[in-house]
Design an enzyme around this catalytic site. Structure first.
Site, PDB file in Angstrom:
ATOM      1  N   HIS A   1      20.544  23.939 -39.161  1.00  0.00           N
ATOM      2  CA  HIS A   1      20.009  23.542 -40.460  1.00  0.00           C
ATOM      3  C   HIS A   1      19.871  24.749 -41.362  1.00  0.00           C
ATOM      4  O   HIS A   1      19.909  25.894 -40.903  1.00  0.00           O
ATOM      5  CB  HIS A   1      18.682  22.789 -40.332  1.00  0.00           C
ATOM      6  CG  HIS A   1      17.595  23.554 -39.650  1.00  0.00           C
ATOM      7  ND1 HIS A   1      17.496  23.657 -38.281  1.00  0.00           N
ATOM      8  CD2 HIS A   1      16.549  24.265 -40.142  1.00  0.00           C
ATOM      9  CE1 HIS A   1      16.441  24.377 -37.970  1.00  0.00           C
ATOM     10  NE2 HIS A   1      15.842  24.770 -39.081  1.00  0.00           N
TER      11      HIS A   1
ATOM     12  N   HIS B   1      20.950  28.017 -39.065  1.00  0.00           N
ATOM     13  CA  HIS B   1      20.380  28.434 -37.783  1.00  0.00           C
ATOM     14  C   HIS B   1      19.937  27.233 -36.946  1.00  0.00           C
ATOM     15  O   HIS B   1      19.919  26.096 -37.416  1.00  0.00           O
ATOM     16  CB  HIS B   1      19.175  29.368 -37.999  1.00  0.00           C
ATOM     17  CG  HIS B   1      18.006  28.686 -38.652  1.00  0.00           C
ATOM     18  ND1 HIS B   1      17.963  28.417 -40.004  1.00  0.00           N
ATOM     19  CD2 HIS B   1      16.848  28.192 -38.140  1.00  0.00           C
ATOM     20  CE1 HIS B   1      16.828  27.798 -40.293  1.00  0.00           C
ATOM     21  NE2 HIS B   1      16.126  27.636 -39.175  1.00  0.00           N
TER      22      HIS B   1
ATOM     23  N   ASP C   1      16.541  26.465 -34.556  1.00  0.00           N
ATOM     24  CA  ASP C   1      15.225  27.032 -34.249  1.00  0.00           C
ATOM     25  C   ASP C   1      15.126  27.422 -32.772  1.00  0.00           C
ATOM     26  O   ASP C   1      15.554  26.661 -31.895  1.00  0.00           O
ATOM     27  CB  ASP C   1      14.119  26.013 -34.550  1.00  0.00           C
ATOM     28  CG  ASP C   1      14.064  25.661 -36.034  1.00  0.00           C
ATOM     29  OD1 ASP C   1      14.485  26.473 -36.857  1.00  0.00           O
ATOM     30  OD2 ASP C   1      13.582  24.544 -36.343  1.00  0.00           O
TER      31      ASP C   1
ATOM     32  N   ARG D   1       5.194  22.340 -39.800  1.00  0.00           N
ATOM     33  CA  ARG D   1       6.197  22.215 -38.741  1.00  0.00           C
ATOM     34  C   ARG D   1       5.580  22.296 -37.355  1.00  0.00           C
ATOM     35  O   ARG D   1       4.759  23.166 -37.075  1.00  0.00           O
ATOM     36  CB  ARG D   1       7.246  23.327 -38.875  1.00  0.00           C
ATOM     37  CG  ARG D   1       8.437  23.090 -37.957  1.00  0.00           C
ATOM     38  CD  ARG D   1       9.444  24.188 -38.054  1.00  0.00           C
ATOM     39  NE  ARG D   1       9.131  25.243 -37.106  1.00  0.00           N
ATOM     40  CZ  ARG D   1       9.963  26.222 -36.796  1.00  0.00           C
ATOM     41  NH1 ARG D   1      11.155  26.297 -37.379  1.00  0.00           N
ATOM     42  NH2 ARG D   1       9.623  27.132 -35.928  1.00  0.00           N
TER      43      ARG D   1
HETATM   44  O1  LIG Z   1      12.042  24.231 -44.990  1.00  0.00           O
HETATM   45  C1  LIG Z   1      12.938  23.634 -44.425  1.00  0.00           C
HETATM   46  O2  LIG Z   1      13.502  22.656 -44.904  1.00  0.00           O
HETATM   47  C2  LIG Z   1      13.374  24.087 -43.069  1.00  0.00           C
HETATM   48  C3  LIG Z   1      12.884  25.457 -42.760  1.00  0.00           C
HETATM   49  C4  LIG Z   1      13.222  25.840 -41.369  1.00  0.00           C
HETATM   50  O3  LIG Z   1      14.213  26.438 -41.093  1.00  0.00           O
HETATM   51  C5  LIG Z   1      12.340  25.381 -40.294  1.00  0.00           C
HETATM   52  O4  LIG Z   1      11.248  24.869 -40.541  1.00  0.00           O
HETATM   53  O5  LIG Z   1      12.738  25.507 -39.130  1.00  0.00           O
HETATM   54 FE   LIG Z   2      14.516  26.409 -38.960  1.00  0.00          FE
END
Ligand SMILES: O=C(O)CCC(=O)C(=O)O
Ligand SMILES: [Fe+2]
Length: 281
Positions: A258, A103, A105, A273
């Protein structure tokens, strides 16, 4: 007067995307020259990685603010006391992880976040890597014929089927993903974008949030999107990031997909994040 000439080095993780940047301590204020080198590396490599950083949530925020306004994700549970920092958590007894499908984000927003900045807080002993795929490569490796077709098309993106009330909220989402009533928007974006920072063309659809091609029937749309989703996940377009505590990675949501690997059953993984506001594409 002592002057610090320690220079930044940028070491690619693969031929197409990803680079580790050494020689910077992100907990201190970055000079404009340092930030401009980092931004160039971000536009060149799409995923930038910094190791062994000692950052508290305020340092993480200060770094994110160098890039623009903060885009607070309305579905992720925030870190306690830090409403602008989202938690990406998997507890030992949880089976699902967040972000396991390919996906981009925030593509469901009309102005999708330009990038996401993840800091690893707790990592499993093994597993829990993140894969990235270059949407510049995905575009470049299509035939000129299909490139031309895609350049005339737009596609719809939505959060409803992923975060909405009918998304089949598994029990393991409890405490991690919320606000299903805020999954109300659908956004229309070009299927090929010209990246505002690099000037390169990138494929802009993704398997998680892109629902259909504007003006096409469900069947037509599913056929072409199905092809593009498989094409974008071509291993030749990817790089893989192994995290350690203190790793910070920032990825370009306009140029990459990702996918977070869910291969560490029984172990805890916790990331922080922050997403940075983007612009309409
Ligand atoms: O946990 C991760 O490595 C990425 C998870 C994810 O898709 C995000 O934080 O946008
Ligand atoms: Fe993500």
């Amino acid at each position: 007067m002592s002057r610090d000439f320690k220079s930044i080095s940028v070491n690619p993780l693969s031929g197409n995307l990803g680079a580790e940047i050494a020689g910077v301590d992100l907990s201190g204020a970055l000079t404009n020259a340092q930030f401009s080198e980092i931004r160039d590396a971000f536009h060149r490599h799409s995923v930038i990685v910094f190791r062994d950083q000692e950052l508290d949530p305020d340092d993480h925020l200060a770094f994110a603010r160098r890039w623009g306004e903060i885009n607070v994700n309305r579905f992720f549970t925030p870190v306690e006391g830090h409403p602008m920092v989202a938690e990406v958590r998997k507890e030992p007894d949880q089976t699902e992880n967040i972000g396991s499908g390919w996906h981009t984000d925030h593509s469901y927003d009309t102005a999708p976040a330009l990038g996401s900045i993840l800091v690893a807080r707790v990592v499993p002993e093994f597993g829990g890597d993140t894969l990235f795929s270059s949407m510049y490569m995905a575009y470049d490796m299509l035939s000129p014929g299909l490139q031309k077709v895609l350049e005339g098309l737009k596609a719809w993106h939505s959060s409803r089927h992923v975060f909405g009330p009918n998304a089949g909220a598994e029990t393991s989402r409890t405490g991690r993903i919320g606000n299903p009533d805020k999954a109300t928007q659908d956004s229309l974006h070009p299927m090929v974008i010209t990246h505002p920072g690099s000037g390169r063309k990138a494929l802009y659809v993704n398997p998680e949030f892109t629902t259909h091609i504007d003006g096409w029937s469900h069947e037509e749309s599913a056929a072409l999107l199905g092809y593009l989703f498989q094409h974008g996940a071509n291993p030749h377009f990817t790089c893989r990031l192994s995290w350690a505590e203190g790793t910070l990675a920032m990825w370009d949501n306009r140029a990459t997909w990702h996918c977070a690997l869910n291969d560490y059953p029984g172990q805890r993984r916790l990331m922080h994040r922050i997403t940075v506001e983007g612009e309409p594409l």
